[in-house]
Design an enzyme around this catalytic site. Structure first.
Site, mmCIF file in Angstrom:
data_model
loop_
_atom_site.group_PDB
_atom_site.id
_atom_site.type_symbol
_atom_site.label_atom_id
_atom_site.label_comp_id
_atom_site.label_asym_id
_atom_site.label_seq_id
_atom_site.Cartn_x
_atom_site.Cartn_y
_atom_site.Cartn_z
ATOM 1 N N ASP A 47 0.882 -1.217 0.030
ATOM 2 C CA ASP A 47 0.143 -0.054 0.086
ATOM 3 C C ASP A 47 0.936 1.263 -0.054
ATOM 4 O O ASP A 47 1.881 1.326 0.748
ATOM 5 C CB ASP A 47 -1.011 0.035 1.266
ATOM 6 C CG ASP A 47 -1.611 1.280 1.237
ATOM 7 O OD1 ASP A 47 -2.881 1.268 1.002
ATOM 8 O OD2 ASP A 47 -1.339 2.162 2.002
ATOM 9 N N LEU A 112 -6.440 -4.170 -0.490
ATOM 10 C CA LEU A 112 -5.085 -4.377 -1.036
ATOM 11 C C LEU A 112 -4.925 -6.018 -0.983
ATOM 12 O O LEU A 112 -4.541 -6.696 -1.951
ATOM 13 C CB LEU A 112 -3.997 -3.853 -0.903
ATOM 14 C CG LEU A 112 -2.365 -3.925 -1.681
ATOM 15 C CD1 LEU A 112 -2.991 -3.292 -2.984
ATOM 16 C CD2 LEU A 112 -1.375 -3.345 -0.831
ATOM 17 N N THR A 113 -5.001 -6.498 0.240
ATOM 18 C CA THR A 113 -4.739 -7.947 0.549
ATOM 19 C C THR A 113 -5.787 -8.820 -0.396
ATOM 20 O O THR A 113 -5.375 -9.940 -1.116
ATOM 21 C CB THR A 113 -4.745 -8.632 1.786
ATOM 22 O OG1 THR A 113 -5.915 -8.130 2.607
ATOM 23 C CG2 THR A 113 -3.613 -7.815 2.601
ATOM 24 N N LYS A 147 -10.903 -15.412 1.401
ATOM 25 C CA LYS A 147 -11.382 -14.722 0.323
ATOM 26 C C LYS A 147 -10.771 -13.748 -0.377
ATOM 27 O O LYS A 147 -9.843 -13.062 0.268
ATOM 28 C CB LYS A 147 -13.104 -14.293 0.892
ATOM 29 C CG LYS A 147 -13.712 -15.503 1.131
ATOM 30 C CD LYS A 147 -14.899 -14.845 2.146
ATOM 31 C CE LYS A 147 -15.889 -13.951 1.254
ATOM 32 N NZ LYS A 147 -17.160 -13.766 2.416
ATOM 33 N N LYS A 156 -20.113 -4.846 -4.335
ATOM 34 C CA LYS A 156 -18.812 -5.027 -3.873
ATOM 35 C C LYS A 156 -18.386 -6.552 -3.873
ATOM 36 O O LYS A 156 -19.182 -7.555 -3.780
ATOM 37 C CB LYS A 156 -18.843 -4.905 -2.223
ATOM 38 C CG LYS A 156 -18.633 -3.366 -1.927
ATOM 39 C CD LYS A 156 -18.881 -3.004 -0.553
ATOM 40 C CE LYS A 156 -17.813 -3.993 0.533
ATOM 41 N NZ LYS A 156 -16.394 -3.414 0.384
ATOM 42 N N PHE A 174 1.831 -2.143 13.067
ATOM 43 C CA PHE A 174 1.239 -1.254 12.196
ATOM 44 C C PHE A 174 0.240 -0.652 12.578
ATOM 45 O O PHE A 174 -0.286 0.551 11.704
ATOM 46 C CB PHE A 174 0.846 -2.386 10.939
ATOM 47 C CG PHE A 174 1.927 -2.755 9.795
ATOM 48 C CD1 PHE A 174 2.832 -2.235 9.210
ATOM 49 C CD2 PHE A 174 2.302 -4.162 9.942
ATOM 50 C CE1 PHE A 174 3.844 -2.496 8.636
ATOM 51 C CE2 PHE A 174 3.345 -4.754 9.273
ATOM 52 C CZ PHE A 174 4.131 -3.999 8.523
#
Lengths: 373, 373
Positions: A47, A112-113, A147, A156, A174
């Site tokens: 990211d 992002l994942t 997923k 979505k 993080f």
């Protein structure tokens, strides 16, 4: 008629590890997960905000292990959960000419994942990847399952796959640099698990809310919250990794929220839309006498205390009914709507009506006014 | 460090059935496979040429079972195996608002079943689909496994997934309307199985080639060819559905051909490129003393008699070496190159050299000249 039957079992196996300071060269968890070998190429999709904050550390980490690392910063966030982002990730993997079984690493939030997971699942019909979630939603929800997904045509996660990472590394450090709003956003998923299946988790958050938020979960209570949440989440997911069973407790708060989140056009974060949905669902449960009113109010109050919205101008009876219709299409024609029967337990209902939803929206508004939230 | 291990097995199960006149209302195989229910919506994605030839029959079939069928003709062929075709299929599924578990049906060649399979695997993380292959390659190869794919960035099937159809219906009647070149193209895959693992299949083709081609496989020998081919194919695939094992006998003819096929820019059909690769691979096997020269020549002669190319101007030492390098990246850094040790059996080699490939190309040219093919 000649016929053949093919029947096989695919083993899916992955590890989720909570670790500390994952980008410190003294911690070789990532090096092992991504199978670092001196001189070999590795791709890191990061990211762009994480890259700004931790990119230096990441490059030092890669350098320390003498890996030829390529770091690709990617703009994430819901509006970038698109076909183009997925194609860009294909291009990034392609430009590196890595071998089929060399893992790529994704470091970022749930969006992002999800998209990197999707790209990895498709590139050469499956490229191994390591997930390092950097948001609270990522740590306790999006990051720990199998997923993957992207948005399509205004829906979505309409497009996606089930594809396990080889390893997930959870590093609460993080969370320190996360804006407070995103911490609250992630807390929504923990509160969800508390309401639906773990009363002790609910009590933990209720009793320590201030400390959890102030410490950005970097505290013993924060670790406990993460561990209980991941525990609850994985216990639900592991027996239903491929969602063959569409009655999923973890879908609590996810009946009306997908449409709400999308309609808000970025105004509502995922957990915020989920919070509104949970508040409404608790009122629906209360209206049916499934959940004691005290628990309904306690749940709404905790969500509000956590700085989450519990009502929203887009949460109208019409939109909620349409949202339910969309969800029903995802649940094979059934509502399968999880409703709490108290804090820490739940059931499924199949017969929510438009009138009932309208009353609940009205009742929720009254609660919100009377609570002066 | 706290850690969790998730380990589950996913069951994959599907049926391949050879049936007769699948679009005749007297045959309810497709109606059952696609779970027809009167009044329900169903989507049919059909190769546009198949639609021209059999679209009327298909619509009558749908009408007979009183299903609200939408037939979407799609241009297929290698140049259309693209991202845009996949996105178009998403749109076709999306416009129908079908329930999550209602199967879609694809009727077409290997390219179309590959791209629709890919789209189906991704739409809502998996929409069930029924495959009705209409080409010989589809019937005995692309149609019966679980691989899906599209080309990307000039790489064949770079993007794809493993996703089983719920059912595959093989109807040789479609082959009747197939141009002869496409029959020869499909025969390449049968000859492949013959050379690599089924001498009796090789002999069957060798002894009945004319009849097989003239009858467009609509004959007892044609049925036998299809059954033996599917048998051989599924026996190889079923123990390695997800290609965890990269040493695959069925990759015979697929070491040099992917690049060749792509470079030819549509001039070579898949089976034609595979034929050139097989001829070269037989010569390589002969050069190593693995395959008796008689068998090398018999194999090349059968390919040529089947009207398949056994040499090609693009099949140069340089291009073949580059093709091998690309293949090695797909095989986790190994050559894993299947070479016959005679007709009906094979081994794998890992140490083909550029010089060896150059000699084989030269030797193959000599064979072709001496055979006056």
């Amino acid at each position: 008629v000649t016929s053949w039957t093919v029947r096989q079992f695919e083993e899916v196996s992955y590890q989720v590890r909570r670790t500390h300071l994952v980008l410190n060269p003294a911690n070789d968890a990532l090096a092992r997960a991504a199978r670092f070998a001196a001189g070999s190429r590795r791709l890191f999709i990061v990211d762009w905000q994480v890259d700004e904050l931790h990119g230096g550390q990441l490059r030092e980490y890669i350098h320390h292990f003498r890996v030829k690392g390529t770091v690709v910063p990617v703009r994430s966030g819901e509006p970038n959960k698109t076909t183009n982002t997925v194609l860009g990730i294909f291009d990034a993997i392609g430009s590196l000419k890595i071998n089929r079984r060399d893992p790529i690493t994704v470091i970022g939030g749930g969006v992002l994942t999800d998209v990197v997971g999707l790209a990895a699942s498709l590139y050469r019909r499956g490229t191994p990847y390591v997930r390092v979630p950097t948001t609270l939603v990522g740590l306790i929800d999006a990051g720990v399952g199998i997923k993957t997904g992207m948005n399509y045509n205004g829906m979505k996660n309409l497009i996606g796959s089930y594809y396990a990472p080889t390893q997930v590394l959870l590093d609460p450090a993080f969370i320190r640099t996360l804006p407070e709003r995103h911490i609250r956003n992630g807390l929504a998923e923990s509160i969800k698990l508390g309401i639906i299946l773990d009363r002790a988790l609910f009590e933990l958050i209720d009793a320590n809310l201030r400390e959890i938020i102030d410490s950005h979960l970097n505290s013993p209570v924060g670790d406990e919250l993460i561990d209980r949440s991941v525990d609850g989440m994985l216990n639900e997911l592991r027996r239903n990794l491929w969602e063959r069973e569409l009655r999923r407790l973890v879908d609590f708060g996810h009946t009306f929220s997908p449409r709400l989140e999308l309609l808000s056009n970025g105004e509502l974060l995922h957990g915020e839309a989920v919070a509104v949905d949970m508040a409404l669902s608790c009122v629906l449960a209360g209206g049916r006498g499934l959940m004691p009113e005290d628990d309904v109010i306690r749940s709404i109050v905790l969500l509000a205390r956590a700085g989450l919205p519990v009502a929203h101008r887009l949460c109208t009876p019409e939109q909620c009914s349409e949202a339910l219709a969309e969800t029903v299409r995802h649940r094979d024609g059934n509502q399968h709507c999880p409703l709490p029967t108290g804090i820490g337990r739940a059931c499924f209902v199949e017969d929510l009506s438009g009138g009932e939803i309208a009353s609940a929206v009205e009742q929720l508004t009254k609660y919100v006014e009377s609570m002066e939230l």
